[in-house]
Design an enzyme around this catalytic site. Structure first.
Site, PDB file in Angstrom:
ATOM      1  N   LYS A   1      -2.703  60.404  48.992  1.00  0.00           N
ATOM      2  CA  LYS A   1      -2.152  60.622  47.566  1.00  0.00           C
ATOM      3  C   LYS A   1      -0.738  59.612  48.092  1.00  0.00           C
ATOM      4  CE  LYS A   1       0.163  64.143  44.726  1.00  0.00           C
ATOM      5  NZ  LYS A   1       0.486  65.514  44.772  1.00  0.00           N
TER       6      LYS A   1
ATOM      7  N   SER B   1      -1.087  67.704  40.342  1.00  0.00           N
ATOM      8  CA  SER B   1      -0.741  66.336  40.311  1.00  0.00           C
ATOM      9  C   SER B   1      -1.498  65.478  41.197  1.00  0.00           C
ATOM     10  CB  SER B   1       0.730  66.025  40.748  1.00  0.00           C
ATOM     11  OG  SER B   1       0.916  66.492  42.080  1.00  0.00           O
TER      12      SER B   1
ATOM     13  N   SER C   1      -1.144  71.649  42.938  1.00  0.00           N
ATOM     14  CA  SER C   1      -1.415  70.243  42.784  1.00  0.00           C
ATOM     15  C   SER C   1      -2.490  69.834  43.766  1.00  0.00           C
ATOM     16  CB  SER C   1      -0.222  69.258  43.008  1.00  0.00           C
ATOM     17  OG  SER C   1       0.597  69.198  41.865  1.00  0.00           O
TER      18      SER C   1
END
Lengths: 489, 93
Positions: free
Chosen positions: A80, A155, A179
């Site tokens: 990420k 997210s 997330s």
């Protein structure tokens, strides 16, 4: 079909020298070439760097280094865009960090590389991890490999979409209020949020420091156990990481019987608004768990209804303090002004997207003079009650089961104009972060029409990772939902 | 927070907003502020606040000098620097 293997399957073939680490990486890059134009999970990839790492892994494999020594040797794993990887960009999918290059490695990246992984690629996310759909990325929205008219969750939407489309053998994301678990649910993969303090946050760009935790996205439960074992452990560079020994998580995957385990269903989670397809799949999963020998018990978390409000005070408050560092002076974007104050305001006005501004302003208000006690301090006290609810429940049960998200993947644009509705899509995941406990999401079936993945959430005691892995593994072996492949997989 | 003033709070947060943004963000924050105000219903008398789920106190490392980033590495991401310093607008006339 190399790209569809799990880590344990790939590792077997790497050891037998049936395939090389370079071929494993090429399989990922080939799949990215085929489908990422539609999925849009990756923000960038440094091919040359990845190929150099894969070459080094092949030399180690040739020298006879075994998975016992390096459990991820030659396995391509993507990150990420919130984790620092030396010499690579880290931007949190924000304009304010455009062009920023990490001067050091996050501890999880060092650990992955020490375990032999080929760490490659930057994955899309909601800007600064604030969101539930990746629609808050400053760059583009990632799409769901099961249906590209829908969001992948957030997210860490890029992490989940990359695993579900078999563009990487695993990915590493972060979870502040869901997330990791919510996008894993919406994309049909396994996502694990460890206990607060289990994994070092050093080199993770901070959102809400008392809630953030790093964890893996994988194709099955065994791979989650493998990765958790690699990234866990105390780190003197993160003063909130806990000096607990790291068990052999794979040893927890014992077999199929859940006899002797008590699993709680939460009275307060039986709310309206649950998608009927999600409800059906989760009820069937609970029946499966019972069939495997677990005793299903109703438990109460009396303050559940206050978790979202508590979270949307504490997380923005911490974010408003953490994101004060983006001032246009030392790094990142600068928009000049006549004095430092105006430079700060203009830089932040131009560099942050709407959701980040909304949360910083919300956080600043709840911390401001006259509101601090009524909002922030009160939320910290309610947090104590929420945590106590969980610890009381874990006095009666070994784990708690629930849906991960109230609906399957929603359409692009469906909730983006209504922030409060978007916030409530995290209703089952946020209390876990407030309580600091561990949780995972795993595939448990599909909605009827359209056919979209449904996620089952298992929550465990602080440092109860082994118990929920054991339950998840037994369920996975009994049902096989993890073997379903997305249309873009 | 009926007296919520987005212009004032945005300045506190050092974020320049356009008048249009002030209107949109203000309108979106209203229901959120209303929603979080529901915590007023909870009886928190005698409850201690939680700042971290597992409070650790006085986490120290040995007071020993260790290698750190070089000045060059630290300045590499700076929007403007010269002579080993960050360049900022004039602060004092």
């Amino acid at each position: 079909m190399l790209h569809r293997l799990t880590i344990s399957q790939l590792t077997e073939r790497l050891v037998r020298r049936d395939v090389s680490a370079r071929e494993a990486l090429a399989a990922c890059l080939g799949q990215i070439e085929r489908v990422d134009g539609q999925v849009k999970a990756f923000l960038s990839i440094d091919r040359a760097d990845a190929e150099a790492q894969a070459g080094a892994a092949d030399r180690e494999l040739a020298a006879g280094i075994t998975p016992a020594e390096k459990p991820l040797l030659g396995v391509p794993i993507a990150l990420k865009d919130v984790l620092c990887h030396r010499g690579q960009p880290v931007g949190c999918a924000s304009r304010i960090l455009e062009g920023y290059i990490s001067p050091y490695d996050a501890t999880v990246v060092s650990k992955l590389q020490a375990a032999g992984a080929v760490v490659f690629g930057r994955l899309n996310m909601d800007e600064f991890a604030m969101g539930s759909s990746t629609e808050n990325s400053a760059y583009w929205t990632t799409l769901n490999p099961w249906d590209t008219t829908r969001i992948p969750g957030g997210s860490s939407g890029g992490c989940a979409a990359a695993v579900a489309s078999n563009e990487a053998f695993a990915t590493i994301g972060s979870d502040t209020g869901g997330s990791i678990r919510q996008p894993a649910a919406l994309c049909g993969c396994v996502g694990f949020k460890p206990t607060y303090g289990r994994v070092s946050r050093y080199g993770l760009v901070a959102f809400a420091s008392s809630l953030d935790q790093i964890g893996p996205f994988t194709k099955d439960v065994r791979d989650a156990a493998t990765l958790l074992g690699v990234i866990s452990g105390h780190d003197r560079r993160d003063s909130t990481s806990l000096p607990e020994p790291v068990p052999d998580y794979r040893a927890a995957l014992t077999g199929d019987s859940l006899k002797g385990l008590r699993i709680g269903v939460v009275k307060e989670f039986q709310i309206g608004g649950l998608d009927p397809g999600v409800d059906l799949a989760v009820k069937a999963a609970i029946a499966n768990l019972e069939g495997l020998g677990a005793e299903i018990v109703e438990v109460s978390l009396p303050h559940s209804d206050y978790a979202a409000a508590t979270y949307y005070i504490i997380a923005p408050a911490e974010a408003s303090a953490n994101l004060a560092r983006f001032d246009g002076i030392r790094y990142g974007l600068r928009v000049d002004g006549p004095d430092p104050f105006e430079l700060n305001c203009r830089t932040r006005g131009a560099g942050f997207g709407a959701e980040v501004k909304r949360r910083i302003i919300l956080g600043t208000s709840v911390l401001s003079s006259g509101y601090h006690d009524a909002f922030y301090l009160r939320a910290q006290k309610v947090r104590t009650l929420i945590r106590k609810d969980f610890l009381d429940a874990f006095g009666k049960v070994d784990a708690i089961v629930s849906p991960t998200a109230p609906t399957a993947a929603f359409r692009v644009g469906e909730k983006s104009s209504d922030p409060l509705q978007m916030y409530l899509s995290d209703i089952f995941t946020i209390s876990c972060n407030l309580a600091g406990i561990c949780g995972l999401s795993m595939p448990c079936g599909f909605t009827g029409s359209p056919r979209l993945p449904v996620g089952l959430q298992l929550l465990g005691r602080p440092f109860g990772e082994e118990t929920i892995l054991r339950i998840a593994h037994a369920y996975e072996q009994a049902t096989g939902w993890h073997r379903e492949i997305a249309p873009l997989g | 927070m009926s007296d919520f003033n987005i212009h004032y709070v945005a300045r506190l947060a050092r974020i320049a907003l356009t008048p249009e943004e002030e209107r949109t963000l203000g309108a979106q924050l209203d229901p959120i502020l209303g929603y979080i105000a529901k915590l007023k219903e909870v009886d928190v008398a005698g409850v201690e606040p939680t700042a971290h789920a597992f409070p650790l106190v006085n986490v120290m490392r040995p007071d020993v000098v260790e290698p750190s980033l070089t000045q060059e590495e630290v300045l590499r991401n700076a929007p403007a620097h010269a002579g080993g310093l960050f360049i900022v607008p004039k602060i004092v006339d």
